[in-house]
Write a protein that holds these residues in place. Structure first.
Motif, short mmCIF file in Angstrom:
data_model
loop_
_atom_site.label_atom_id
_atom_site.label_comp_id
_atom_site.label_asym_id
_atom_site.label_seq_id
_atom_site.Cartn_x
_atom_site.Cartn_y
_atom_site.Cartn_z
N ARG A 60 65.67 2.52 -3.97
CA ARG A 60 66.50 1.33 -3.71
C ARG A 60 67.03 0.73 -5.00
NH1 ARG A 60 66.13 -2.01 1.44
NH2 ARG A 60 67.53 -3.15 0.09
N LEU A 61 66.16 0.65 -6.01
CA LEU A 61 66.59 0.09 -7.29
C LEU A 61 67.66 0.95 -7.95
CD1 LEU A 61 63.24 -1.19 -8.83
CD2 LEU A 61 65.15 -2.57 -8.00
N GLN A 62 67.50 2.26 -7.89
CA GLN A 62 68.50 3.15 -8.47
C GLN A 62 69.84 3.00 -7.76
OE1 GLN A 62 66.58 6.99 -8.35
NE2 GLN A 62 65.50 6.63 -10.28
N ALA A 63 69.81 2.84 -6.45
CA ALA A 63 71.05 2.63 -5.71
C ALA A 63 71.70 1.32 -6.12
CB ALA A 63 70.76 2.63 -4.20
N ARG A 64 70.90 0.27 -6.28
CA ARG A 64 71.44 -1.02 -6.70
C ARG A 64 71.99 -0.95 -8.13
NH1 ARG A 64 73.35 -4.63 -4.41
NH2 ARG A 64 72.43 -6.31 -5.56
N VAL A 65 71.27 -0.28 -9.01
CA VAL A 65 71.72 -0.17 -10.40
C VAL A 65 73.03 0.61 -10.46
CG1 VAL A 65 71.18 0.92 -12.63
CG2 VAL A 65 69.47 -0.46 -11.47
N SER A 66 73.16 1.64 -9.65
CA SER A 66 74.40 2.42 -9.67
C SER A 66 75.59 1.61 -9.14
CB SER A 66 74.24 3.71 -8.87
OG SER A 66 74.14 3.45 -7.49
N GLU A 67 75.33 0.55 -8.39
CA GLU A 67 76.40 -0.30 -7.87
C GLU A 67 76.73 -1.49 -8.78
OE1 GLU A 67 74.97 -1.43 -4.04
OE2 GLU A 67 75.20 0.57 -3.21
N VAL A 68 75.93 -1.69 -9.82
CA VAL A 68 76.13 -2.86 -10.68
C VAL A 68 77.52 -2.84 -11.29
CG1 VAL A 68 75.42 -3.89 -12.88
CG2 VAL A 68 73.72 -3.33 -11.17
N ASP A 69 77.98 -1.68 -11.74
CA ASP A 69 79.30 -1.64 -12.37
C ASP A 69 80.40 -2.05 -11.40
OD1 ASP A 69 79.00 0.71 -10.89
OD2 ASP A 69 80.38 1.82 -12.17
N LEU A 70 80.23 -1.76 -10.12
CA LEU A 70 81.23 -2.18 -9.13
C LEU A 70 81.21 -3.69 -8.92
CD1 LEU A 70 80.67 0.63 -6.48
CD2 LEU A 70 82.50 0.50 -8.18
N GLU A 71 80.01 -4.26 -8.96
CA GLU A 71 79.86 -5.70 -8.71
C GLU A 71 80.30 -6.55 -9.88
OE1 GLU A 71 75.99 -6.77 -7.26
OE2 GLU A 71 75.92 -5.05 -5.93
N VAL A 72 80.09 -6.07 -11.09
CA VAL A 72 80.35 -6.92 -12.26
C VAL A 72 81.46 -6.37 -13.15
CG1 VAL A 72 78.01 -7.86 -12.29
CG2 VAL A 72 78.53 -5.82 -13.63
N HIS A 73 82.16 -5.36 -12.70
CA HIS A 73 83.22 -4.76 -13.50
C HIS A 73 84.37 -5.74 -13.71
CE1 HIS A 73 85.82 -1.67 -15.13
NE2 HIS A 73 86.78 -2.17 -14.37
N GLU A 74 84.87 -5.76 -14.89
CA GLU A 74 86.06 -6.54 -15.23
C GLU A 74 87.09 -5.60 -15.82
OE1 GLU A 74 86.93 -9.75 -14.85
OE2 GLU A 74 85.06 -10.18 -13.81
N ASP A 75 88.30 -5.69 -15.33
CA ASP A 75 89.37 -4.88 -15.91
C ASP A 75 89.64 -5.36 -17.32
OD1 ASP A 75 89.72 -3.33 -13.65
OD2 ASP A 75 91.16 -4.73 -12.77
N GLU A 76 89.94 -4.40 -18.18
CA GLU A 76 90.18 -4.71 -19.59
C GLU A 76 91.65 -4.97 -19.85
OE1 GLU A 76 88.60 -1.08 -21.03
OE2 GLU A 76 86.54 -1.79 -20.99
N GLN A 78 93.70 -7.62 -19.75
CA GLN A 78 94.40 -8.29 -18.66
C GLN A 78 95.26 -9.47 -19.11
OE1 GLN A 78 94.36 -7.21 -15.32
NE2 GLN A 78 93.63 -5.47 -16.51
N TYR A 79 95.13 -9.87 -20.35
CA TYR A 79 95.83 -11.05 -20.83
C TYR A 79 97.33 -10.94 -20.60
CZ TYR A 79 97.47 -14.75 -23.90
OH TYR A 79 98.10 -15.86 -24.40
N TRP A 80 97.95 -9.84 -21.01
CA TRP A 80 99.40 -9.72 -20.92
C TRP A 80 99.85 -9.43 -19.49
CZ3 TRP A 80 101.70 -12.04 -24.52
CH2 TRP A 80 101.20 -12.05 -25.81
N ARG A 81 99.03 -8.91 -18.69
CA ARG A 81 99.42 -8.63 -17.30
C ARG A 81 99.77 -9.90 -16.55
NH1 ARG A 81 95.85 -3.59 -14.98
NH2 ARG A 81 96.61 -2.13 -16.53
N LYS A 82 99.05 -10.97 -16.81
CA LYS A 82 99.38 -12.22 -16.10
C LYS A 82 100.76 -12.74 -16.51
CE LYS A 82 96.65 -15.07 -19.26
NZ LYS A 82 95.47 -15.88 -19.41
N PHE A 83 101.15 -12.50 -17.76
CA PHE A 83 102.49 -12.92 -18.20
C PHE A 83 103.54 -11.99 -17.63
CE2 PHE A 83 99.84 -14.79 -21.57
CZ PHE A 83 100.24 -16.12 -21.43
#
Length: 90
Positions: A60-76, A78-83
């Protein structure tokens, strides 16, 4: 690793074993014999149950750890995209 249970849980388990013997076996079992039987099961079968529980938790922990990147991922970057979006919207 030795599996140990608290005194209170041990007494509850012994009481349960005694009741099981009263209701399901031809002869009842005494308190000392029930305690010895419990000790046998804890030492002999306890590690199998414990190891299975540890393996289940690891899975269960390994499954949760493998999903961490999906839960906390931030696109890199992004500053200029909003403009760029604001410019397209005009």
């Amino acid at each position: 690793m030795t599996i140990e249970i608290s005194r209170e849980l041990r007494q509850q388990a012994i009481t349960s074993i005694e009741r099981y013997f009263r209701e399901n076996m031809e002869e009842p079992i005494g308190n000392i014999a029930a305690g010895a039987l419990l000790g046998f099961f804890i030492e002999e079968i306890g590690p199998t149950i414990y190891n299975k529980a540890v393996a289940d938790v690891q899975e269960r922990l390994q499954a949760r750890v493998s999903e961490v990147d999906l839960e906390v991922h931030e696109d890199e970057f992004q500053y200029w995209r909003k403009f760029d979006k604001q410019k397209k919207g005009r």
